[in-house]
Design an enzyme around this catalytic site. Sequence first.
Site, mmCIF file in Angstrom:
data_model
loop_
_atom_site.group_PDB
_atom_site.id
_atom_site.type_symbol
_atom_site.label_atom_id
_atom_site.label_comp_id
_atom_site.label_asym_id
_atom_site.label_seq_id
_atom_site.Cartn_x
_atom_site.Cartn_y
_atom_site.Cartn_z
ATOM 1 C CG ASP A 12 -1.777 1.205 1.379
ATOM 2 O OD1 ASP A 12 -2.339 1.630 0.354
ATOM 3 O OD2 ASP A 12 -1.913 1.750 2.495
ATOM 4 C CB SER A 13 0.125 4.807 -0.539
ATOM 5 O OG SER A 13 -0.947 4.888 0.381
ATOM 6 N N GLY A 45 -2.882 9.438 -3.202
ATOM 7 C CA GLY A 45 -4.156 9.875 -3.786
ATOM 8 C C GLY A 45 -4.221 11.294 -4.292
ATOM 9 C CB CYS A 75 -3.209 0.810 -2.401
ATOM 10 S SG CYS A 75 -3.202 2.589 -2.686
ATOM 11 C CG ASN A 76 -9.667 1.226 -2.694
ATOM 12 O OD1 ASN A 76 -10.616 0.631 -3.159
ATOM 13 N ND2 ASN A 76 -9.296 1.090 -1.435
ATOM 14 C CB THR A 77 -4.843 5.436 -4.694
ATOM 15 O OG1 THR A 77 -5.759 5.920 -3.713
ATOM 16 C CG2 THR A 77 -4.341 6.582 -5.537
ATOM 17 C CD GLU A 155 0.774 6.266 6.123
ATOM 18 O OE1 GLU A 155 1.997 6.242 6.279
ATOM 19 O OE2 GLU A 155 0.100 5.256 5.817
ATOM 20 C CB CYS A 187 -9.156 5.186 0.889
ATOM 21 S SG CYS A 187 -7.480 5.439 1.546
ATOM 22 C CB THR A 188 -6.721 0.059 2.128
ATOM 23 O OG1 THR A 188 -5.556 0.789 1.719
ATOM 24 C CG2 THR A 188 -7.254 -0.739 0.951
ATOM 25 C CG HIS A 189 -4.606 4.895 4.729
ATOM 26 N ND1 HIS A 189 -4.147 4.486 3.498
ATOM 27 C CD2 HIS A 189 -3.501 5.233 5.442
ATOM 28 C CE1 HIS A 189 -2.820 4.579 3.471
ATOM 29 N NE2 HIS A 189 -2.401 5.030 4.641
HETATM 30 N N1 DGL Z 1 -4.657 3.424 0.994
HETATM 31 C C1 DGL Z 1 -4.817 3.992 -0.260
HETATM 32 C C2 DGL Z 1 -6.114 3.656 -0.965
HETATM 33 O O1 DGL Z 1 -6.664 2.616 -0.711
HETATM 34 C C3 DGL Z 1 -4.253 5.286 -0.662
HETATM 35 C C4 DGL Z 1 -4.081 6.381 0.277
HETATM 36 C C5 DGL Z 1 -3.174 7.433 -0.288
HETATM 37 O O2 DGL Z 1 -1.968 7.185 -0.266
HETATM 38 O O3 DGL Z 1 -3.665 8.466 -0.735
HETATM 39 O O4 DGL Z 1 -6.579 4.381 -1.799
#
Ligand code: DGL
Length: 262
Positions: A12-13, A45, A75-77, A155, A187-189
């Site tokens: 992931d990011s 993102g 990570c969706n992005t 984060e 978003c996985t966060h």
């Molecule tokens: N966790 C990420 C997602 O699922 C991206 C968050 C990011 O780095 O902007 O989109």
Amino acid sequence: MDEMHRPIGVFDSGVGGISVLKELVALMPNENYIFYGDSKNAPYGTKTLKEVQDLTCADAEYLLKQNVKALVVACNTATSAAIRILRKKYQDQMPVIGIEPALKPAVSVKKNPRVIVMATPMTIREEKFQKLLKQFTSRAQVISLPCPGLVEFVERGELESEALDDFLSVLFGPYRDEPIDAVVLGCTHYPLIRESIQKSLGSGVAVFDGGAGTARETLRKLKEYKILSDSTEQGTVVFENSTGDERMIELSRYLLERNLKH
Ligand code: DGL
């Protein structure tokens, strides 16, 4: 090492992908995992498409060097920006699994529901999401809500705070006039701050994320490629982070343990 006992690479990011890792470990506890968080470059993102494609390819290559048997883009992005590139490069050798916002279960909560999809600006902008959205617009009123600034709380390890409550209150402010039926954490966060999000929306709102679906798809792919581990013992999870900061590894471990309990 046998093909099937090699680790699954998850990235992931940053630390957000741990919400997906948790589902993977819960579903397939005997697999070994390497989780790589690119916190040095988070958030993705709000970057350009090219920047996210380059970073995503670098993340994948980093894990491939560690002999992983499958790649999970948690990570969706990164999925919306680069899954096609990754599949083209690697799917002959190994499964490449991505994640997308869990719109399907959310639009099924009732007839013509009002649904908010929270995601990064890039996920919402990209063609992949726009196509997904089109499948559901006749069945639901879907509001796409970009949430720049929210990833940073996670984060920092700030999972509950007054500042986070204030941020969410401003974010949802414009949608409080009419009732919301469901929210998609795209978003996985965001599942890592699910309690704060639920508190801000109220207990009547159904909240969905794509982590469990991604874990099920990973299991399906491991079977298809015939590389599902036959181990009967608990596997290992190794955390790595591009910051090289031990505190990010500690945060990662904490997030996995905290979420496995829930
Ligand atoms: N966790 C990420 C997602 O699922 C991206 C968050 C990011 O780095 O902007 O989109």
